[in-house]
Design an enzyme around this catalytic site. Structure first.
Site: not given
Ligand code: IMP
Ligand code: MG
Length: 191
Positions: A112, A115, A164-165, A177
């Site tokens: 999705d 981040d 945060f979305v 979701r």
């Molecule tokens: P990362 O490991 O920090 O890149 O985060 C990735 C995972 O964190 C994604 O697969 C999402 O499930 C969750 N995530 C990151 N940012 C958001 C957000 O703004 N809203 C909801 N879930 C998020």
């Molecule tokens: Mg995820």
């Protein structure tokens, strides 16, 4: 009933149009890879494997694969991040096992949002250990924040600011979701 969830950043129609473009682009690139190996894109021995990352990548992946008119198969991976009630990434952990038959195949990881990068860096590294023919990372959203892990997506739907979305598969504490748009979660719902 979704009016109070927050501010709409990307409407569902815009998401749908972009997912169609991404599906077409991915399919064209994968077909080129197959042809370069002498394979027929319509009839090859399980060369294309889509790997949606659950749970957030579920909605995007479900729409994306239906924009890819080609022979492909799916293997699911579950990664947890944001444990509990928080909007700050606490790293990524694989839950369960990774598919172990990726050697020599073209793998497309679908998530999705990118981040901190920890989720996709982890999954990519684990997949690369199996010596696939290729690994492509496809995300709907790319959050404009400094990465904790060094990784970038090969296919991106939209770049979004550091908010945060929720919606279109993304959750807060397991909810929202099913909101059809990408929505910046209202402050009063973050508790
Ligand atoms: P990362 O490991 O920090 O890149 O985060 C990735 C995972 O964190 C994604 O697969 C999402 O499930 C969750 N995530 C990151 N940012 C958001 C957000 O703004 N809203 C909801 N879930 C998020
Ligand atoms: Mg995820």
């Amino acid at each position: 009933m979704f009016e109070d969830v927050g501010t709409v950043l990307i409407e569902r129609e815009k998401i749908n149009a972009r997912v169609r473009e991404l599906g077409n682009q991915l399919a064209a690139d994968l077909e080129a890879s197959l042809r370069a190996e002498g394979h027929n894109p319509a009839d090859h021995p399980d060369r294309i494997v889509m790997v949606p990352i659950l749970t957030g990548g579920m909605v995007f992946a479900a729409d994306l694969i239906r924009e890819m008119p080609m022979k492909l198969s799916i293997r699911l991976v579950t990664v947890s991040s944001y444990p509990g009630q928080t909007t700050v990434s606490k790293g990524a952990a694989l839950r369960g096992t990774l598919p172990h038959d990726l050697e020599g195949r073209h793998v497309v990881v679908v998530d999705d949002i990118l981040d901190s990068g920890q989720t996709l860096a982890l999954v990519k590294q684990l997949i690369l250990e199996q010596n696939p023919a290729s690994v492509r990372l496809c995300v709907l959203l790319d959050k404009q924040v400094p990465r904790v892990a060094h990784v970038s997506a090969d296919y991106t739907g939209f770049e979004i600011p550091d908010e945060f979305v929720v919606g279109y598969g993304l959750d807060y504490n397991g909810f929202y979701r099913n909101v059809p748009h990408i929505v910046s979660l209202a402050e009063e719902l973050r508790k």
